[in-house]
Design a protein around this motif. Structure first.
Motif, PDB file in Angstrom:
ATOM      1  N   ALA A   1       0.842  -1.187   0.000  1.00 29.69           N
ATOM      2  CA  ALA A   1       0.000   0.000   0.000  1.00 29.69           C
ATOM      3  C   ALA A   1       0.882   1.243   0.000  1.00 29.69           C
ATOM      4  N   ALA A   2       0.303   2.359  -0.383  1.00 29.24           N
ATOM      5  CA  ALA A   2       0.968   3.660  -0.234  1.00 29.24           C
ATOM      6  C   ALA A   2       0.732   4.109   1.203  1.00 29.24           C
ATOM      7  N   ARG A   3       1.560   3.636   2.113  1.00 27.88           N
ATOM      8  CA  ARG A   3       1.279   3.804   3.537  1.00 27.88           C
ATOM      9  C   ARG A   3       1.053   5.272   3.877  1.00 27.88           C
ATOM     10  N   ARG A   4      -0.130   5.524   4.493  1.00 23.37           N
ATOM     11  CA  ARG A   4      -0.611   6.885   4.750  1.00 23.37           C
ATOM     12  C   ARG A   4      -0.686   7.654   3.430  1.00 23.37           C
ATOM     13  N   THR A   5       0.325   8.464   3.130  1.00 28.13           N
ATOM     14  CA  THR A   5       0.367   9.172   1.847  1.00 28.13           C
ATOM     15  C   THR A   5       1.780   9.062   1.294  1.00 28.13           C
ATOM     16  N   THR A   6       1.888   8.632   0.055  1.00 31.11           N
ATOM     17  CA  THR A   6       3.197   8.518  -0.595  1.00 31.11           C
ATOM     18  C   THR A   6       3.216   9.433  -1.810  1.00 31.11           C
ATOM     19  N   LEU A   7       4.200  10.328  -1.834  1.00 32.82           N
ATOM     20  CA  LEU A   7       4.326  11.299  -2.920  1.00 32.82           C
ATOM     21  C   LEU A   7       5.603  10.998  -3.692  1.00 32.82           C
TER      22      LEU A   7
ATOM     23  N   ARG B   1       6.386   9.468   4.803  1.00 32.80           N
ATOM     24  CA  ARG B   1       6.664   9.151   6.200  1.00 32.80           C
ATOM     25  C   ARG B   1       7.546   7.919   6.313  1.00 32.80           C
ATOM     26  N   TYR B   2       7.380   6.970   5.405  1.00 38.17           N
ATOM     27  CA  TYR B   2       8.149   5.729   5.418  1.00 38.17           C
ATOM     28  C   TYR B   2       8.991   5.679   4.138  1.00 38.17           C
ATOM     29  N   PRO B   3      10.285   5.976   4.214  1.00 40.05           N
ATOM     30  CA  PRO B   3      11.127   5.953   3.005  1.00 40.05           C
ATOM     31  C   PRO B   3      11.060   4.606   2.296  1.00 40.05           C
ATOM     32  N   LEU B   4      11.054   4.633   0.966  1.00 41.28           N
ATOM     33  CA  LEU B   4      10.958   3.405   0.173  1.00 41.28           C
ATOM     34  C   LEU B   4      12.297   2.719   0.012  1.00 41.28           C
ATOM     35  N   GLY B   5      13.392   3.439   0.142  1.00 38.95           N
ATOM     36  CA  GLY B   5      14.704   2.866  -0.130  1.00 38.95           C
ATOM     37  C   GLY B   5      14.972   2.804  -1.624  1.00 38.95           C
TER      38      GLY B   5
ATOM     39  N   VAL C   1      13.524  12.653   0.263  1.00 45.25           N
ATOM     40  CA  VAL C   1      13.815  14.078   0.484  1.00 45.25           C
ATOM     41  C   VAL C   1      13.089  14.626   1.701  1.00 45.25           C
ATOM     42  N   TRP C   2      12.270  13.787   2.324  1.00 47.85           N
ATOM     43  CA  TRP C   2      11.575  14.181   3.561  1.00 47.85           C
ATOM     44  C   TRP C   2      11.055  12.920   4.219  1.00 47.85           C
ATOM     45  N   SER C   3      11.141  12.886   5.519  1.00 51.05           N
ATOM     46  CA  SER C   3      10.474  11.843   6.287  1.00 51.05           C
ATOM     47  C   SER C   3      10.103  12.434   7.632  1.00 51.05           C
ATOM     48  N   GLY C   4       8.957  12.104   8.101  1.00 50.80           N
ATOM     49  CA  GLY C   4       8.464  12.679   9.352  1.00 50.80           C
ATOM     50  C   GLY C   4       7.122  12.088   9.686  1.00 50.80           C
ATOM     51  N   GLY C   5       6.273  12.839  10.325  1.00 50.36           N
ATOM     52  CA  GLY C   5       4.992  12.285  10.710  1.00 50.36           C
ATOM     53  C   GLY C   5       3.814  13.208  10.485  1.00 50.36           C
TER      54      GLY C   5
ATOM     55  N   LEU D   1       1.305  15.343   8.300  1.00 46.47           N
ATOM     56  CA  LEU D   1       0.832  15.340   6.913  1.00 46.47           C
ATOM     57  C   LEU D   1       0.970  16.707   6.270  1.00 46.47           C
ATOM     58  N   ASP D   2       0.666  17.766   7.017  1.00 42.55           N
ATOM     59  CA  ASP D   2       0.798  19.117   6.448  1.00 42.55           C
ATOM     60  C   ASP D   2       2.252  19.407   6.098  1.00 42.55           C
ATOM     61  N   ALA D   3       3.171  18.989   6.966  1.00 43.66           N
ATOM     62  CA  ALA D   3       4.587  19.203   6.683  1.00 43.66           C
ATOM     63  C   ALA D   3       5.029  18.412   5.452  1.00 43.66           C
ATOM     64  N   GLN D   4       4.447  17.239   5.282  1.00 44.51           N
ATOM     65  CA  GLN D   4       4.776  16.427   4.113  1.00 44.51           C
ATOM     66  C   GLN D   4       4.405  17.159   2.834  1.00 44.51           C
ATOM     67  N   TRP D   5       3.222  17.720   2.792  1.00 44.34           N
ATOM     68  CA  TRP D   5       2.798  18.436   1.599  1.00 44.34           C
ATOM     69  C   TRP D   5       3.611  19.714   1.384  1.00 44.34           C
ATOM     70  N   GLU D   6       3.946  20.398   2.469  1.00 40.11           N
ATOM     71  CA  GLU D   6       4.787  21.588   2.334  1.00 40.11           C
ATOM     72  C   GLU D   6       6.156  21.216   1.770  1.00 40.11           C
ATOM     73  N   ALA D   7       6.651  20.032   2.150  1.00 40.31           N
ATOM     74  CA  ALA D   7       7.936  19.583   1.615  1.00 40.31           C
ATOM     75  C   ALA D   7       7.843  19.343   0.113  1.00 40.31           C
ATOM     76  N   LEU D   8       6.708  18.813  -0.340  1.00 37.78           N
ATOM     77  CA  LEU D   8       6.537  18.636  -1.780  1.00 37.78           C
ATOM     78  C   LEU D   8       6.522  19.980  -2.488  1.00 37.78           C
ATOM     79  N   GLY D   9       5.797  20.951  -1.920  1.00 33.11           N
ATOM     80  CA  GLY D   9       5.776  22.279  -2.515  1.00 33.11           C
ATOM     81  C   GLY D   9       7.158  22.900  -2.593  1.00 33.11           C
ATOM     82  N   GLN D  10       7.957  22.709  -1.539  1.00 39.91           N
ATOM     83  CA  GLN D  10       9.317  23.232  -1.526  1.00 39.91           C
ATOM     84  C   GLN D  10      10.174  22.547  -2.587  1.00 39.91           C
ATOM     85  N   LEU D  11       9.992  21.230  -2.728  1.00 36.31           N
ATOM     86  CA  LEU D  11      10.721  20.491  -3.762  1.00 36.31           C
ATOM     87  C   LEU D  11      10.410  21.045  -5.141  1.00 36.31           C
TER      88      LEU D  11
END
Length: 448
Positions: free
Chosen positions: A91-97, A115-119, A125-129, A131-141
């Protein structure tokens, strides 16, 4: 005895393993070998890495995409998500971008914001917990990479290229840098090219996979399974399904088995002929089955005949009908040329079949990661006009197809009653010619 393969075993060797298979925990002779789920991981992951390394850069350049986003949530994965990620992934655990950035030198960075690096083969380029920070990281990327054309999986025509949900689309828009909305484009051409193109490693494996599918059909249409006057068509269908499941191979649709019978009319204009029920001597049998293995799917239709008491061979009229079916296949595949659209191939095949006085119907489709894959649609059973949207897509080299259709012929031994021969065989187009991946049916399966 268990078959063990080292992770470094070359893929060509896997494709030519001895004719063995797993059944109830042991290896038996007579079928191509099947790797255990654990052993499949190394093979599948090697192919994913090869495709991302060698194929994706070429396709992103071909479709003029600078950044490709494949955004998924758990239980709502994009249809192509599992073609891109290493196994074992469920599965795309939680949200995978996933983000694929084409650099000026033509290479592609494979990036994951999760949140869970694929290897490997991805760089996190980001890992944490949060969800808002995850999306902000995508925007920054996106701001840092500054792509001119950002491909997203939205499509009116292709279901497999329409995996971006409304909710994820809204979240993407919310984190895009100002003015970047105009840079969003449909990645549908990239998705279709990604899913339809087979690299060399897959080409080496595919014949082996199709051979597995065909070997089970051969057993199903034999006295090992069928007792005339007692066996129901559903019994045979479930036998096929159970055999695939025993090998750990998922079917992508329920196998279908039906019969035609002398005295039960097959109308010339009917799209399909066939009934379900108890199989009797003299019946013509048909099955339609599909399995997936090592991420590649098959689609197979073959024909069988149940001998009557005193018969030692299939009636000559049925042999001639199958030969007509093979002739139709030859007319169709002779029209495969790079750059021609599905509708053009269909039109020429219908013309050639008419000239050959064949009563035929053509409904051939691409095959690969999906059983009904995207690419050139060469007719549909309910639309022989060539008007399907997929009919506009051109034929590319290194693509695979289910050569599917049927012919109808009169059988003298049945009082000139029509019989329908329904055929489907997986084949590969290398840009010059079509090759059946594991041969094709040219003789009837016989239940003795």
């Amino acid at each position: 005895m268990r078959l063990r393969l080292a992770a470094s075993l070359c893929l060509a060797l896997v494709a030519t393993l001895p004719a063995q298979a797993f059944e109830q925990g042991r290896v038996v002779q007579g079928e191509p070998a099947v790797l255990s789920p654990r052993e499949r991981v190394a093979v599948e992951n090697r192919i994913v890495s090869e495709r991302l390394e060698t194929l994706l850069p070429r396709l992103m350049a071909e479709t003029d995409i600078d950044l490709w986003l494949v955004l998924s949530r758990e239980y709502a994965e994009d249809p192509i998500y599992f073609t891109l990620v290493p196994q074992p992934t469920f599965a795309a655990r939680r949200t995978t971008l996933l983000a694929f950035h084409r650099k000026p030198d033509g290479s592609v960075d494979r990036l994951v914001v999760n949140r869970y690096p694929l290897g490997e083969p991805y760089t996190s380029v980001w890992s944490g917990g949060d969800l808002d920070a995850q999306w902000e990281a995508l925007g920054q990327l996106i701001a840092e990479r500054d792509p001119k054309r950002i491909g997203i999986n939205v499509s009116r025509q292709w279901p497999i290229a329409d995996g971006l949900s409304k909710g994820l689309h809204e979240r993407l828009l919310a984190v895009l840098p100002a003015g970047y909305e105009s840079r969003l484009v449909s990645a549908e051409d990239l998705v279709v090219r990604w899913t339809e193109t087979r690299i060399a490693s897959e080409q080496a494996l595919y014949p082996h996979i199709v051979a597995i599918a065909r070997s089970v059909v051969s057993d199903a249409f034999s006295s090992k399974v069928i007792t005339p006057g007692a066996t129901h068509t559903d019994d045979v269908a479930w036998y096929i399904r159970r055999r695939y499941e025993a090998l750990g191979l998922p079917v992508w649709f329920m196998p279908d088995v039906n019969f035609q019978r002398a005295g039960v009319a097959c109308e010339e204009k009917a799209p399909f002929c066939g009934s379900e029920g108890i199989i009797q001597p003299g019946d013509v049998l048909h099955t339609d089955v599909g399995l997936c293995y090592l991420k590649l799917c098959t689609d197979t239709q073959e024909m069988g005949y149940v001998l009557r008491p005193g018969e030692t061979d299939v009636p000559e009229g049925l042999k001639a009908a199958l030969a007509d079916g093979n002739r139709w296949q030859d007319l169709l595949t002779a029209n495969f040329r790079s750059g021609r659209t599905g509708s053009e191939i269909l039109a020429d095949t219908r013309r050639d079949a008419d000239r050959a006085k064949l009563v035929s119907s053509t409904y051939t489709h691409p095959i690969g990661f999906f059983g009904h894959a995207a690419g050139p649609t060469i007719g549909m059973w309910d639309d022989q006009s060539g008007g399907a949207d997929g009919g506009k897509w051109p034929l590319y080299p290194d693509t695979a197809y289910a050569i599917e259709g049927n012919i109808k012929a009169r059988v003298p031994e049945w009082g000139r009653q029509w019989v329908q021969v329904k055929l489907e065989q997986s084949a590969f187009f290398d840009g010059e010619k079509v090759t059946y991946l594991a041969g094709r049916q040219t003789q009837w399966h016989v239940v003795r």
